[in-house]
Design a protein around this motif. Structure first.
Motif, PDB file in Angstrom:
ATOM      1  N   SER A 315       0.849  -1.190   0.000  1.00 43.83           N
ATOM      2  CA  SER A 315       0.000   0.000   0.000  1.00 43.83           C
ATOM      3  C   SER A 315       0.881   1.236   0.000  1.00 43.83           C
ATOM      4  N   TRP A 319      -2.220   4.829   2.985  1.00 47.22           N
ATOM      5  CA  TRP A 319      -3.292   3.877   2.717  1.00 47.22           C
ATOM      6  C   TRP A 319      -3.047   2.623   3.538  1.00 47.22           C
ATOM      7  N   THR A 322      -7.079  -3.046   1.911  1.00 48.79           N
ATOM      8  CA  THR A 322      -8.539  -3.074   1.863  1.00 48.79           C
ATOM      9  C   THR A 322      -9.037  -4.279   2.653  1.00 48.79           C
ATOM     10  N   VAL A 328      -3.457  -0.756  -1.509  1.00 51.74           N
ATOM     11  CA  VAL A 328      -3.976   0.377  -2.278  1.00 51.74           C
ATOM     12  C   VAL A 328      -2.812   1.221  -2.794  1.00 51.74           C
ATOM     13  N   GLU A 372     -14.303   5.840   2.524  1.00 51.24           N
ATOM     14  CA  GLU A 372     -13.113   5.094   2.104  1.00 51.24           C
ATOM     15  C   GLU A 372     -13.176   4.747   0.610  1.00 51.24           C
ATOM     16  N   TYR A 376     -10.804   5.948  -2.490  1.00 57.26           N
ATOM     17  CA  TYR A 376     -10.162   4.969  -3.376  1.00 57.26           C
ATOM     18  C   TYR A 376     -10.477   5.292  -4.838  1.00 57.26           C
TER      19      TYR A 376
END
Ligand code: GBH
Length: 448
Positions: A315, A319, A322, A328, A372, A376
């Motif tokens: 990530s 971030w 998930t 991410v 969230e 994203y």
């Protein structure tokens, strides 16, 4: 604030797939698919969930299309259940199955929503699996027959066709793991991959011969793989992962060859094209569909299976992973788009899937403030916009997913929708992200 405006005619869409939303698994003459069989086998799916009912989209399709229209959506990517058309995989066509998709594209047409149809989102007829499934070369001809029936019936109204969704996941269903048909035999997996490519090429040829008005392509999931270190071992392990998950499909289609390194690595289990196969597979396509979700860091791992590689989610700073455990990394999307520009002839591209599962917390009305998910989607749209600025021919973007649905081996727990589905009542409740997306579409822009 910087306005990131998208090109005129950019297609803003939403995505689903047949098995994940339709339900009605044995209605109106539908045959059994490998996902029906898989879900009806004990212990395969979390919580014993199945797609038997799913979002009941088969019966609620007109309301679902009406909701898409309300949200200002410009394109709908759906898939066709092969078993509604050929319940036994071949032989007689089931008219009621055809009627459903006929009504769907008419409904979309009335709503002014572009139709983007995928022929194979993994739900192969069980009858064909009983003959070896994708390991059997004949399946490529069955697929071409099925494709022809669909082109003939819907070709006048479908703008974008895709042959397969994520063929690497179909391949992984023969490599062990959690996907139907749930086999584990590396010696057939790469034959399967080759047959998927060949079936794709045959369907594209049928499409060209028919002179249908739409465009045709394939949907690949190209996640972003980067080496853990610059050691030679990690770099080579990353190359093998990329060869397996990207180049096994991209290279035959765009370069008429399999990746040399992987072929040598696999030796006797590598794909074995027959005379003429590579010409069929590399029949030019009109666009590439890209499903992008995450970045992985790869290291050499002697116990890391066939590829001797192991991957962990990565990530970007700020971030976390998930709910799926995915990393991410919006810049990964830009990187993949640039790779396609630089190494695959700068094709027209649609992002056919991008999105995230978050532990949504509905209030007493079922409303979800999914900030969230908005973050994203926003960041990935900015990353896509960066790529467009750098000359990538990106034509559209489809959020995965229009609504919460059956997330394969994980069942109904992960929720990817911008619309909440209350499964007890089948009520659809747009989440905050749906209203946010409506505004993005209206403005044809995101803000940074
Ligand atoms: C998509 O898969 C699917 O098209 C869609 O149906 C699904 O609901 C959505 O994403 C959300 O998960 O080792 O070969 O099995 C994209 C996610 C990422 C799934 C890679 C398979 C492992 C590759 N894919 N993942 S493999």
């Amino acid at each position: 604030m910087i306005v990131k405006a998208f090109p005129q005619d950019f297609v803003w869409g939403v995505s689903t797939s047949a098995y994940q939303v339709e339900g009605a698994w044995n209605e109106d003459g539908k045959g059994e698919s490998i996902w029906d069989r898989f879900c009806h086998t004990p212990y395969r799916i979390a919580n014993g969930d199945t797609g038997d009912i799913a979002c009941d989209h088969y019966h609620r399709m007109p309301e679902d299309v009406a909701l898409m229209k309300e949200l200002g959506v410009k394109g709908y990517r759906f898939s066709i259940a092969w078993t509604r058309i050929f319940p036994d995989g071949k032989g007689k066509v089931n008219p009621k199955g055809l009627d459903f998709y006929d009504r769907l594209v008419d409904e979309l047409g009335k709503a002014g929503i572009l139709a983007n149809a995928t022929l194979n989102h993994w739900d192969l007829p069980q009858a064909l699996q009983d003959l070896g499934g994708w390991a059997n070369r004949d399946t490529t001809d069955r697929f071409a027959e099925y494709a022809r029936v669909m082109f003939d019936r819907l070709g006048d109204r479908v703008a974008l066709w895709a042959t397969h969704n994520e063929p690497v996941v179909v391949t992984s269903g023969y490599l062990g793991g959690s996907m139907a048909p749930g086999l584990a035999d590396a010696s057939v997996a790469y034959r399967v991959a080759h047959h998927l490519n060949l079936a794709h090429g045959k369907a594209v040829q049928v499409f060209r011969q028919g002179g249908y008005p739409g465009k045709i392509g394939i949907v690949l999931d190209l996640q972003n793989y980067i080496p853990e270190s610059d050691s030679e071992a990690d770099v080579l392990a990353t190359q093998r992962m990329l060869d397996h998950s990207h180049h096994l499909f991209l290279d035959p289609i765009f370069k008429r060859q399999y990746p040399q390194g992987l072929m040598e690595w696999l030796g006797t289990i590598a794909p074995q094209p027959q005379e003429g196969d590579m010409e069929i597979i590399s029949t030019p396509i009109d666009f590439l569909g890209l499903n992008y979700y995450f970045t992985l860091k790869v290291r050499y791992e002697p116990w890391g299976g066939l590829l001797k590689a192991a991957a962990r989610p990565f990530s970007a700073p700020m971030w976390s992973q998930t709910e799926m455990g995915w990393g991410v990394h919006p810049e990964g999307l830009t990187a993949i788009l640039l790779k396609l520009r630089n190494h695959y002839g700068n094709p027209d591209i649609y992002i056919t899937e991008n999105g995230t599962a978050a532990p949504d917390q509905p209030d007493e009305h079922g409303f979800v403030q999914d900030r969230e998910r908005i973050a994203y989607l926003r960041r990935h749209l900015i990353a896509a916009h960066d790529a467009i600025q750098q000359g990538v021919n990106l034509r559209g973007y489809f959020v995965w997913s229009f609504m919460d649905n059956f997330e394969w081996a994980l069942g109904y727990r992960p929720r990817f929708g911008i619309v909440r589905v209350d499964y007890a009542t089948q009520k659809r409740i747009p989440k905050l992200s749906a209203y946010w997306y409506r505004e993005v579409i209206r403005q044809n822009a995101v803000w940074e």
